[in-house]
Design an enzyme around this catalytic site. Structure first.
Site, short mmCIF file in Angstrom:
data_model
loop_
_atom_site.label_atom_id
_atom_site.label_comp_id
_atom_site.label_asym_id
_atom_site.label_seq_id
_atom_site.Cartn_x
_atom_site.Cartn_y
_atom_site.Cartn_z
N ASN A 9 0.88 -1.17 0.00
CA ASN A 9 0.00 0.00 0.00
C ASN A 9 0.91 1.22 0.00
OD1 ASN A 9 -1.75 2.07 0.49
ND2 ASN A 9 -2.42 1.35 2.51
N LYS A 11 0.13 4.21 -0.18
CA LYS A 11 -0.51 5.38 0.44
C LYS A 11 -0.31 6.61 -0.44
CE LYS A 11 -0.27 3.12 4.87
NZ LYS A 11 -0.21 3.21 6.32
N HIS A 97 -9.63 1.11 4.74
CA HIS A 97 -8.36 1.26 5.47
C HIS A 97 -8.59 2.15 6.69
CE1 HIS A 97 -4.25 2.37 6.45
NE2 HIS A 97 -3.89 1.27 5.82
N GLU A 99 -7.01 4.53 7.84
CA GLU A 99 -6.81 5.97 7.58
C GLU A 99 -8.07 6.57 6.95
OE1 GLU A 99 -3.12 5.37 5.52
OE2 GLU A 99 -2.22 4.78 7.43
N GLU A 169 -5.45 -5.04 10.37
CA GLU A 169 -4.43 -4.03 10.64
C GLU A 169 -4.75 -3.34 11.96
OE1 GLU A 169 -2.35 -2.66 6.80
OE2 GLU A 169 -4.12 -1.43 7.02
N GLY A 175 2.58 2.11 10.98
CA GLY A 175 3.55 3.20 10.89
C GLY A 175 4.25 3.51 12.20
N SER A 215 3.46 -2.36 10.31
CA SER A 215 4.90 -2.48 10.53
C SER A 215 5.46 -3.84 10.12
CB SER A 215 5.25 -2.15 11.99
OG SER A 215 4.86 -0.82 12.30
N GLY A 236 2.96 -1.12 4.32
CA GLY A 236 3.01 0.31 4.06
C GLY A 236 4.45 0.74 3.78
N GLY A 237 5.11 1.28 4.80
CA GLY A 237 6.45 1.85 4.66
C GLY A 237 7.45 0.98 3.91
P1 13P Z 1 3.08 0.27 7.78
O1 13P Z 1 3.58 -1.00 7.14
O2 13P Z 1 3.83 1.48 7.33
O3 13P Z 1 2.94 0.15 9.25
O4 13P Z 1 1.59 0.50 7.19
C1 13P Z 1 0.67 -0.53 7.28
C2 13P Z 1 -0.54 -0.17 6.49
O5 13P Z 1 -1.32 0.68 6.87
C3 13P Z 1 -0.75 -0.88 5.22
O6 13P Z 1 -2.03 -0.64 4.72
#
Ligand code: 13P
Length: 253
Positions: A9, A11, A97, A99, A169, A175, A215, A236-237
Site C-alpha cells: 500500500n 498510500k 483502510h 486511515e 491491521e 507506521g 509495521s 506500508g512503509g
Molecule cells: P506500515 O507497514 O507502514 O505500518 O503500514 C501498514 C498499512 O497501513 C498498510 O495498509
C-alpha cells in the site's frame, strides 16, 4: 491452499515518475517469485495506476487501488468508480483502510457499499479491519474487529467470498514500528476466520485469505507468515523501496 498475498500500500507516496521507477525495479527483482508460495501486488495512488499497470503488464504482479466510490458513474466530483478502476487494469481494491475510517469518516455501512460494488464490477476487495489502541486497552479488540468484519461483509453472498481478502491491521501497529506479536496477530486472525464460519461456513472461511498489516518488515515477515491463519501482508512503509518489498514478498527464502 491459500497462497499468501503480499500487497504494497503505497498510500500518498510516489509521484507519477517515481511510481513508474519503483514498478520497474519491482518487475526486475520479483521475476523469480515462487508463485506457489507468494503473490505480489502493488496499490499505488490512483493517478499512478495507468503508468504502473503499463510497466507491470505481462508480469505476475497485480495492481490494486487504495479506494473507490460505490457508484458506477455520476456527478461525484473527485471520486473514482469501480468501472474506471477495471478499465485501467486494476485487480484489487483496498477498502475501509483505517486511515479512511479515521480521516474520511468512512463507516462500516459505507465500506460495505464499496465492497458490494467492487465485487459487482469484478474487482477483488481487500477489506481492512482492526482496532485502535484504546479499543485494545479497553478489551474491545474482538468486538471492534467482529463489527468491521460483519459490517463490511453484510449481504455478500457466499459465492463471492472467494474474491474477498481481509486485512487485519491493528491501528496501533501502523507506521509505529510496533508489530503485533505473531501470537497476538494469529489470535485475531483465527477469530476473524471463526467469524466468517459463523457468517457462511467452514469451507468458505478456509478459502478466504486474511492478511496482516502494521509495521511488516523484512525481518518479521517470515515469522508472521508462519502462523496458520496469516495469509499475507498489507505493507506500508516497507513497500516503498524495491529491496525491502522484495524481501517481504520472498519471506519463504
Ligand atoms: P506500515 O507497514 O507502514 O505500518 O503500514 C501498514 C498499512 O497501513 C498498510 O495498509
Amino acid at each position: 491452499m491459500r497462497i499468501p498475498l503480499i500487497a504494497g500500500n503505497w498510500k500518498m507516496y510516489k509521484d507519477v515518475n517515481e511510481a513508474v521507477e519503483l514498478a520497474q525495479s519491482l518487475k526486475n527483482v520479483l521475476k523469480d517469485v515462487d508463485a506457489n508460495k507468494s503473490e505480489a501486488a502493488v496499490c499505488p495512488p490512483a493517478i499512478d495506476i495507468p503508468g504502473v499497470v503499463s510497466v507491470l503488464k505481462g508480469t505476475n504482479i497485480r495492481v490494486g487501488a487504495q479506494n473507490m466510490y460505490a457508484k458506477q458513474e455520476g456527478a461525484f466530483t473527485g471520486e473514482i468508480s469501480p468501472l474506471m478502476l477495471r478499465s485501467a487494469g486494476v485487480h484489487y481494491v483496498i477498502l475501509g483502510h483505517s486511515e479512511r475510517r479515521e480521516y474520511f469518516k468512512e463507516s462500516n455501512e459505507m465500506i460495505n457499499g464499496k465492497v458490494r460494488m467492487a465485487l459487482e464490477y469484478g474487482l477483488f476487495p481487500i477489506l481492512c479491519v482492526g482496532e485502535k489502541l484504546e479499543d485494545r486497552e479497553a478489551g474491545r479488540a474482538f468486538d471492534i474487529v467482529k463489527a468491521h468484519v460483519t459490517g463490511g461483509l453484510s449481504g455478500i453472498p457466499k459465492e463471492k467470498m472467494a474474491n474477498v481478502v481481509i486485512a487485519y491491521e491493528p491501528v496501533w501497529a501502523i507506521g509505529t514500528g510496533k508489530t503485533a506479536t505473531p501470537d497476538q496477530a494469529q489470535e485475531i486472525h483465527a477469530f476473524i476466520r471463526k467469524t466468517i464460519v459463523s457468517l457462511y461456513d467452514d469451507a468458505t472461511a478456509q478459502s478466504v485469505r486474511i492478511q496482516y498489516g502494521g509495521s511488516v518488515k523484512p525481518d518479521n515477515a517470515k515469522t508472521l507468515m508462519g502462523m496458520p491463519d496469516i495469509d499475507g501482508a498489507l505493507v506500508g512503509g516497507a513497500a516503498l523501496k524495491a529491496d525491502s518489498f522484495e524481501a517481504i514478498v520472498k519471506y519463504y527464502k
